[in-house]
Design a protein around this motif. Structure first.
Motif, mmCIF file in Angstrom:
data_model
loop_
_atom_site.group_PDB
_atom_site.id
_atom_site.type_symbol
_atom_site.label_atom_id
_atom_site.label_comp_id
_atom_site.label_asym_id
_atom_site.label_seq_id
_atom_site.Cartn_x
_atom_site.Cartn_y
_atom_site.Cartn_z
ATOM 1 N N THR A 35 59.769 -2.040 0.167
ATOM 2 C CA THR A 35 59.539 -2.205 1.154
ATOM 3 C C THR A 35 58.982 -0.416 1.738
ATOM 4 O OG1 THR A 35 60.383 -4.157 2.237
ATOM 5 C CG2 THR A 35 59.516 -2.413 3.604
ATOM 6 N N MET A 36 59.833 -0.030 1.202
ATOM 7 C CA MET A 36 59.570 1.107 1.913
ATOM 8 C C MET A 36 58.703 2.025 0.443
ATOM 9 S SD MET A 36 63.442 3.837 2.373
ATOM 10 C CE MET A 36 64.639 2.697 1.184
ATOM 11 N N ALA A 37 58.154 1.174 0.057
ATOM 12 C CA ALA A 37 57.347 1.559 -1.193
ATOM 13 C C ALA A 37 56.094 0.903 -0.955
ATOM 14 C CB ALA A 37 57.882 1.441 -2.416
ATOM 15 N N TYR A 38 55.767 0.470 -1.023
ATOM 16 C CA TYR A 38 54.835 -0.264 -0.162
ATOM 17 C C TYR A 38 54.200 0.077 1.063
ATOM 18 C CZ TYR A 38 52.054 -3.851 2.006
ATOM 19 O OH TYR A 38 50.839 -4.833 2.186
ATOM 20 N N TYR A 39 55.823 0.666 2.149
ATOM 21 C CA TYR A 39 54.725 1.539 3.497
ATOM 22 C C TYR A 39 54.027 2.479 2.246
ATOM 23 C CZ TYR A 39 54.696 3.858 7.333
ATOM 24 O OH TYR A 39 53.299 4.937 8.953
ATOM 25 N N LEU A 40 55.361 3.527 1.467
ATOM 26 C CA LEU A 40 53.932 4.639 1.051
ATOM 27 C C LEU A 40 52.810 4.235 0.560
ATOM 28 C CD1 LEU A 40 57.376 6.714 0.215
ATOM 29 C CD2 LEU A 40 56.041 7.246 2.170
ATOM 30 N N HIS A 41 52.681 3.244 0.102
ATOM 31 C CA HIS A 41 51.441 2.797 -1.371
ATOM 32 C C HIS A 41 50.504 2.022 -0.178
ATOM 33 C CE1 HIS A 41 49.242 -0.974 -3.598
ATOM 34 N NE2 HIS A 41 49.893 0.281 -4.847
ATOM 35 N N GLU A 42 50.877 1.739 1.127
ATOM 36 C CA GLU A 42 49.587 1.411 1.923
ATOM 37 C C GLU A 42 49.194 2.541 2.596
ATOM 38 O OE1 GLU A 42 47.037 -1.295 3.628
ATOM 39 O OE2 GLU A 42 48.871 -1.599 1.711
ATOM 40 N N ARG A 43 49.803 3.935 2.853
ATOM 41 C CA ARG A 43 49.423 4.773 3.291
ATOM 42 C C ARG A 43 48.467 5.392 2.561
ATOM 43 N NH1 ARG A 43 49.431 5.911 8.327
ATOM 44 N NH2 ARG A 43 49.181 7.443 8.353
ATOM 45 N N VAL A 44 48.525 5.307 0.825
ATOM 46 C CA VAL A 44 47.842 6.381 0.203
ATOM 47 C C VAL A 44 46.326 5.409 -0.399
ATOM 48 C CG1 VAL A 44 47.513 6.957 -2.322
ATOM 49 C CG2 VAL A 44 49.760 7.674 -1.240
ATOM 50 N N TRP A 45 46.598 4.979 0.046
ATOM 51 C CA TRP A 45 45.365 3.491 0.008
ATOM 52 C C TRP A 45 44.319 3.308 0.994
ATOM 53 C CZ3 TRP A 45 43.015 0.966 -4.641
ATOM 54 C CH2 TRP A 45 43.402 0.887 -5.277
ATOM 55 N N GLN A 46 45.175 3.786 2.154
ATOM 56 C CA GLN A 46 44.488 3.534 3.429
ATOM 57 C C GLN A 46 43.536 5.319 3.091
ATOM 58 O OE1 GLN A 46 46.752 3.032 6.199
ATOM 59 N NE2 GLN A 46 46.676 1.581 7.048
ATOM 60 N N LYS A 47 44.340 6.093 3.359
ATOM 61 C CA LYS A 47 43.752 7.433 3.349
ATOM 62 C C LYS A 47 42.648 7.484 2.156
ATOM 63 C CE LYS A 47 47.542 10.460 5.134
ATOM 64 N NZ LYS A 47 48.382 11.324 5.049
#
Length: 134
Positions: free
Chosen positions: A105-117
């Motif tokens: 879940t922590m990895a998903y949050y960071l993954h989501e932020r990278v993809w949004q950027k």
């Protein structure tokens, strides 16, 4: 689909590591690492499709925290179910369901932020290129 596959790689790695540490068995750890992320990868794909709807984009404003929480619920359920079915052990299933999804879940949050950027940068490039050529 690239986004789904990139998260799948992260997920497989975390699932194997945690499963192997919990079971001490490379075969069971490998089975868990193959099956649990595959089920969650399919769930992730449909989760992304749902969050890509215009209504959710408008009402949730692409909030990565809420999106992460909704996937976490799915993830905890799948992790417990798969591990319990493969090991027959409620304790290992429960521990796996608490540890592995938390890390992912922590990895998903960071993954989501990278993809949004990445998407924001792509949109900025499109607008810049459109302005230059117009």
């Amino acid at each position: 689909m690239k986004k789904t596959m990139s998260f799948a790689v992260i997920h497989f790695t975390v699932a194997f590591t945690v499963a192997y540490i919990l079971t001490g068995d490379i075969l069971i750890g490998s089975l868990i690492a193959m099956i649990e992320p595959m089920v969650n990868t399919v769930a992730f794909y449909f989760h992304e499709k749902a969050w890509d709807s215009k209504r959710l984009k408008r009402t949730m404003k692409n909030n990565p925290g809420r999106k992460t929480a909704s996937f976490a619920v799915i993830h905890f359920s799948v992790a417990f179910g798969v591990v319990y079915v493969l090991t027959g052990d409620i304790l290992i299933g429960s521990v796996m369901a608490m540890i592995e999804p938390c890390i992912n879940t922590m990895a998903y949050y960071l993954h989501e932020r990278v993809w949004q950027k990445k998407e924001a940068f792509r949109m900025m490039q499109c607008r810049h290129n459109h302005t230059v050529t117009a």
